[in-house]
Design an enzyme around this catalytic site. Structure first.
Site, PDB file in Angstrom:
ATOM      1  N   GLU A 160     -25.514 -11.982  12.879  1.00  0.00           N
ATOM      2  CA  GLU A 160     -26.490 -12.690  11.224  1.00  0.00           C
ATOM      3  C   GLU A 160     -26.591 -13.926  11.791  1.00  0.00           C
ATOM      4  O   GLU A 160     -26.066 -14.474  11.512  1.00  0.00           O
ATOM      5  CB  GLU A 160     -26.202 -11.864  10.121  1.00  0.00           C
ATOM      6  CG  GLU A 160     -26.834 -11.297   9.600  1.00  0.00           C
ATOM      7  CD  GLU A 160     -27.641  -9.740  10.072  1.00  0.00           C
ATOM      8  OE1 GLU A 160     -27.955  -9.825  10.293  1.00  0.00           O
ATOM      9  OE2 GLU A 160     -26.693  -8.685   9.772  1.00  0.00           O
ATOM     10  N   GLY A 211     -38.277  -4.116   2.331  1.00  0.00           N
ATOM     11  CA  GLY A 211     -37.641  -4.784   1.605  1.00  0.00           C
ATOM     12  C   GLY A 211     -36.098  -4.729   2.005  1.00  0.00           C
ATOM     13  O   GLY A 211     -35.902  -5.547   1.352  1.00  0.00           O
ATOM     14  N   SER A 222     -35.908  -4.112   8.947  1.00  0.00           N
ATOM     15  CA  SER A 222     -36.981  -4.887  10.020  1.00  0.00           C
ATOM     16  C   SER A 222     -38.418  -4.132   9.914  1.00  0.00           C
ATOM     17  O   SER A 222     -38.756  -3.286  10.602  1.00  0.00           O
ATOM     18  CB  SER A 222     -36.469  -4.964  11.280  1.00  0.00           C
ATOM     19  OG  SER A 222     -35.462  -5.433  11.111  1.00  0.00           O
ATOM     20  N   GLU A 232     -45.972 -12.948  14.263  1.00  0.00           N
ATOM     21  CA  GLU A 232     -44.768 -13.364  12.402  1.00  0.00           C
ATOM     22  C   GLU A 232     -44.169 -14.841  12.381  1.00  0.00           C
ATOM     23  O   GLU A 232     -44.850 -15.466  11.267  1.00  0.00           O
ATOM     24  CB  GLU A 232     -43.330 -13.036  12.731  1.00  0.00           C
ATOM     25  CG  GLU A 232     -42.872 -12.244  11.418  1.00  0.00           C
ATOM     26  CD  GLU A 232     -41.665 -11.253  11.397  1.00  0.00           C
ATOM     27  OE1 GLU A 232     -41.236 -11.074   9.994  1.00  0.00           O
ATOM     28  OE2 GLU A 232     -42.001  -9.925  12.117  1.00  0.00           O
ATOM     29  N   ASP A 249     -35.466  -8.799  16.071  1.00  0.00           N
ATOM     30  CA  ASP A 249     -35.971  -7.546  15.082  1.00  0.00           C
ATOM     31  C   ASP A 249     -36.736  -7.150  15.856  1.00  0.00           C
ATOM     32  O   ASP A 249     -36.840  -5.762  16.073  1.00  0.00           O
ATOM     33  CB  ASP A 249     -36.286  -7.729  13.844  1.00  0.00           C
ATOM     34  CG  ASP A 249     -35.448  -8.373  12.467  1.00  0.00           C
ATOM     35  OD1 ASP A 249     -34.412  -8.788  12.749  1.00  0.00           O
ATOM     36  OD2 ASP A 249     -35.992  -8.802  12.503  1.00  0.00           O
TER      37      ASP A 249
END
Length: 390
Positions: A39, A128, A132, A166, A178
């Site tokens: 992460e 949310g 992803s 993005e 992602d």
């Protein structure tokens, strides 16, 4: 969770006909993802290990040649958006349409001759929840347009273009994980991805065969990557790399971490960020080694270590995520951690099959006792990446 893992291709095509008065040229699907480990390492050129979920965004698409982009979502009460391709520009749209429009913008900016499209979308990827949903939306549009315009783009390049959409068009400073997961994952496998060179290795992951389950617990606490907190973490990591004289925190070896932290002196916030990224890269490599050695149960404590690092060093957890992890562990889970960007979203729980219901009920009870809405819990099974479905 939605009652079906993936929207029906036939229904999406039927809805397209009702909207646009013609048949789509095809129907495509792209999945959400859950990250097993790794992460906030992707924008530091590090290692990640996601796998695709059965939950997908499905797009029925027809090519246009008049420079118009028409967009509709079954999940948004906004009608059909009609956009001029030549007018697409970063920062001009803050709604959901920025994601597909950003993909079209990125394709055209890269020189690909996209001439327009009619698109209808439907999704079962929770928004949310740190799973992803935005990447699934981007990748399904990119794959459909690549196919319809004969671009024949390799999957890694599709992922890069979606990330650019993005980052630049939407304004969310996300890494490459992602989009690569949505585009490249294979059923029954986790994807070991080196985000520096985009090399990948498919790692078999069949937990059910070994008497285990991986639960995703959506806390229902919404998160947003484009707010300031995610960007501040990324800027802090870049500052750490600059202070240490490396291109990215990926270049700090695990056995050189103490020396690196000493070099940072009183830059306490940067020290914490660096410590997380370096140790998290090492955790990804440990999980790969354990899975390939058939020692799957032993990944549990590594997942839990990752949560502590995200909570204490990177500081992107939340009380709800901590409640899931702590309750699951005290109820017998093999390991648990938050997954995704943080500030809400979901946690994952590795459990023996026989303990699954007990842990699920314990988490629900803990949330009820804390006055929180019941979390959504489902089993995560590695699924197929983006593909044409009709």
């Amino acid at each position: 969770m939605p009652s079906s893992s993936s929207p029906s291709a036939d229904q999406v095509a039927q809805d397209f006909r009702a909207l646009y008065g013609t048949d789509p040229d095809g129907v495509w699907a792209a999945p959400g993802r859950v990250n097993l480990i790794g992460e906030h390492t992707d924008y530091n050129d590090g290692f990640v290990m996601p796998f695709a979920l059965p939950h997908t965004t499905v797009a029925a698409v027809a090519r246009r040649t008049d420079g118009r982009l028409r967009l509709h979502s079954a999940d948004m009460d906004t009608g059909v958006a009609d956009l001029d391709l030549d007018a697409l520009a970063p920062g001009t749209d803050r709604g959901w349409t920025a994601y597909p429009a950003g993909v079209v913008w990125a394709l055209r900016e890269a020189g690909h001759p996209v001439t327009g499209a009619d698109i209808h979308l439907a999704s079962t990827v929770p928004t949310g929840a740190g799973l992803s949903s935005s990447a699934a939306l981007e990748v399904v549009v990119a794959l459909a347009l690549s196919d319809l315009h004969g671009l024949d783009l390799p999957r890694w390049k599709l992922a890069r273009l979606c990330q650019r959409a993005e980052n630049v068009y939407v304004g969310a400073p996300t890494g490459i994980m992602d989009q690569t997961a949505s585009a490249c994952c294979e059923a029954g496998h986790a994807l070991f991805l080196d985000t520096r060179d985009l090399s990948t290795r498919q790692i078999p992951l069949d937990l059910a065969a070994e008497g285990m389950r991986l639960l995703v617990v959506d806390t229902r606490v919404q998160h947003a990557h484009s707010d300031g907190e995610y960007g501040r973490r990324r800027a802090g990591c870049e500052k750490g790399a600059a202070l240490l004289g490396v291109d990215a925190l990926r270049d700090i070896p695990y056995d050189g971490l103490d020396e690196a932290l000493a070099q940072l002196g009183d830059e306490e916030e940067v020290r914490r960020l660096v410590r997380h990224v370096v140790t998290e890269n090492q955790r990804v490599e440990r999980v790969v080694t354990l899975l390939e050695a058939g020692r799957t149960r032993e990944i549990g404590p590594v997942l839990t270590e990752g949560h502590a690092s995200l909570r204490d060093d990177f500081r992107v957890s939340s009380p709800e995520l901590d409640l899931v992890v702590d309750t699951a562990l005290t109820s017998g889970a093999l390991g648990a951690r938050m997954t995704g960007g943080g500030f809400g979203g979901s946690a994952i729980v590795l459990t023996e099959t026989t303990d699954t219901d007990t842990i699920k009920k314990a988490v629900e009870t803990a949330f009820a006792n804390a006055g929180l809405a019941t979390p959504r819990t489902f089993e995560a099974v590695p699924a197929q990446g983006a593909r044409k479905v009709a």
